[in-house]
Design a protein around this motif. Structure first.
Motif, short mmCIF file in Angstrom:
data_model
loop_
_atom_site.label_atom_id
_atom_site.label_comp_id
_atom_site.label_asym_id
_atom_site.label_seq_id
_atom_site.Cartn_x
_atom_site.Cartn_y
_atom_site.Cartn_z
N VAL A 309 0.85 -1.20 0.00
CA VAL A 309 0.00 0.00 0.00
C VAL A 309 0.89 1.25 0.00
O VAL A 309 1.83 1.35 0.79
CB VAL A 309 -0.92 0.00 1.24
CG1 VAL A 309 -1.75 1.28 1.28
CG2 VAL A 309 -1.82 -1.22 1.22
N GLN A 313 -1.55 6.42 1.46
CA GLN A 313 -2.89 5.85 1.54
C GLN A 313 -3.08 4.92 2.73
O GLN A 313 -4.15 4.33 2.88
CB GLN A 313 -3.21 5.09 0.23
CG GLN A 313 -3.35 6.01 -0.98
CD GLN A 313 -3.72 5.25 -2.23
OE1 GLN A 313 -2.87 4.84 -3.01
NE2 GLN A 313 -4.99 5.03 -2.43
N LEU A 317 -6.62 3.76 4.59
CA LEU A 317 -6.99 2.35 4.74
C LEU A 317 -7.41 2.04 6.17
O LEU A 317 -8.46 1.42 6.39
CB LEU A 317 -5.79 1.47 4.32
CG LEU A 317 -5.96 -0.04 4.57
CD1 LEU A 317 -7.12 -0.59 3.76
CD2 LEU A 317 -4.68 -0.78 4.23
N LEU A 377 -9.23 -2.71 0.26
CA LEU A 377 -8.16 -2.45 -0.70
C LEU A 377 -8.72 -2.27 -2.11
O LEU A 377 -8.30 -1.39 -2.86
CB LEU A 377 -7.14 -3.59 -0.68
CG LEU A 377 -6.24 -3.66 0.56
CD1 LEU A 377 -5.40 -4.94 0.54
CD2 LEU A 377 -5.32 -2.46 0.64
N LEU A 382 -6.91 -0.49 -5.09
CA LEU A 382 -5.65 -1.20 -4.84
C LEU A 382 -5.88 -2.69 -5.02
O LEU A 382 -5.50 -3.53 -4.19
CB LEU A 382 -5.14 -0.89 -3.43
CG LEU A 382 -4.77 0.58 -3.16
CD1 LEU A 382 -4.42 0.78 -1.70
CD2 LEU A 382 -3.61 1.01 -4.04
#
Length: 396
Positions: A309, A313, A317, A377, A382
């Motif tokens: 990650v 960010q 998260l 995610l 992501l």
């Protein structure tokens, strides 16, 4: 006369009940107002302490050190240390850490003060791309394309706003030249020939009807094919979903879908177990299962997430995973010199919160929590990181 006297007697018996109801309706609002007025309400700039006494809040640049102990007493406040701030009246026991400007493309407009956060702005030629309420990054301004014209110029707060030139229209975020009558190309509509019946030969109308009928039949056939294909695909998918993920006769579903997450610390072992609803229970054979529970260390999982990650960010998260802002700030205060260790602590707060009870391997963590991580995610675009985690740990 007798009937009228009987009615008057019945009214006299019911009169006390009606009178009581009327009095209740009159006094209930009055009692409610009295009860409300008796409740203690604090003035603006005050807060109730544990005993319900209204204490004064601390001014900007200060934090609360000790609540007031009685009426007409003041709270004990302490000034924020360097690098921390509070920008409003508060009764928080900790100050907030000032943000840091990005080293290369973010410049400082106003320094960090005890009563104000540091103000940063993207340098010329770059604009702010917001990641979440606390985080952003400076990206290079993207100029308009060759078939576009500038509608709004690039500023530190937003990128260029472009639109297609005259006689061009948008197709898949790209401007293309008008060739026929479409939306954005209305100037071509006036050149479309209008068909009239004048000068047609007798056979032309019959030919047009045949072509129209063939077109209608083709469209209907295509719709039927698409519909049948959709129904067949849906039925096939439902059959596949009803099949168990592991088929060997010597393996129970519990052994196939059990994932164990084990911590490095002996007192903080965490495991994740997902048990699907099973039909009628049958005696298990003595053979060993083919699907062995997968052991994952919490630290390895968290560091893998931090490797996948982007740094900017991570806070977004953990917020989406339910970690509070106060817990995020506490992790930053505890690990002010290492951003990676602060992010590790935030994810560990999320992992420990999911533990329920104790088992042979330590605290147990349900599979939906791990699935929640993968889902968040993907919501943050992501998906590659989520697929990498599923590949590394063999999660189907």
């Amino acid at each position: 006369m007798m009937a009228r006297a009987g009615q008057r007697g019945r009214w006299n018996k019911k009169a006390p009940v009606g009178t009581i109801l009327l009095l209740m309706c009159m006094f209930i609002p009055t009692l409610t107002l009295l009860q409300t007025s008796e409740e203690a309400t604090c003035e603006p700039g005050e807060y109730p302490n544990d005993e319900g006494i209204c204490c004064n809040k601390c001014s900007p640049g200060f934090k609360l050190e000790e609540m007031c102990q009685g009426v007409n007493q003041r709270s004990k406040c302490r000034q924020c240390t360097e690098g921390l701030y509070t920008d409003e009246m508060n009764f928080a026991f900790t100050c907030r850490r000032c943000r840091k400007c990005l080293a290369k493309y973010d410049k400082e407009i106003s320094p960090c003060q005890r009563s104000q956060n540091r103000i940063c702005r993207c340098v010329e030629g770059y604009y702010k791309s917001v990641i979440d309420s606390e985080t952003y990054e400076c990206l290079r301004c993207t100029p308009c394309g060759p078939d576009e014209k500038e509608k709004q110029t690039c500023t530190p707060e937003r990128n260029f706003v472009c639109e297609c030139k005259e006689n061009y229209y948008k197709v898949n975020n790209k401007c293309e030249r008008c060739k026929n009558c479409t939306k954005g190309c209305e100037h071509h509509c006036s050149t479309v020939p209008v068909l009239t019946t004048k000068g047609r030969k007798p056979g032309h109308e019959y030919l047009i009807n045949i072509i129209t009928a063939v077109g209608v039949v083709a469209v209907v056939s295509l719709v039927l094919v698409v519909l049948i294909t959709h129904v067949a695909t849906k039925m096939s998918t439902e059959k596949k979903m009803l099949k168990p993920s592991c088929q060997p006769s010597d393996v129970s579903q519990d052994s196939c879908e059990r994932v164990l997450i084990q911590s490095d610390e002996p007192s903080e072992n965490i495991s994740v177990t997902a048990v699907p609803p099973s039909p009628v229970s049958e005696p298990e054979p003595p053979n060993l299962p083919d699907c062995v529970p997968l052991e994952i260390k919490v630290s390895d999982l968290i560091y893998t997430v931090l490797d996948l990650v982007p740094v900017l960010q991570v806070k977004q998260l953990v917020r989406s995973l339910g970690v509070k802002d106060t817990e995020i700030e506490q992790a930053e205060l505890d690990h002010s010199r290492s951003c990676r260790e602060a992010h590790y602590q935030m994810l560990r707060v999320w992992a420990e919160r999911g533990s329920t009870g104790r088992g042979r391997q330590g605290r147990m963590l349900h599979m939906p929590l791990l699935q929640e991580l993968l889902d968040e995610l993907r919501k943050m675009y992501l998906g590659r990181a989520a697929e990498e985690l599923e590949t590394v740990y063999g999660i189907q």
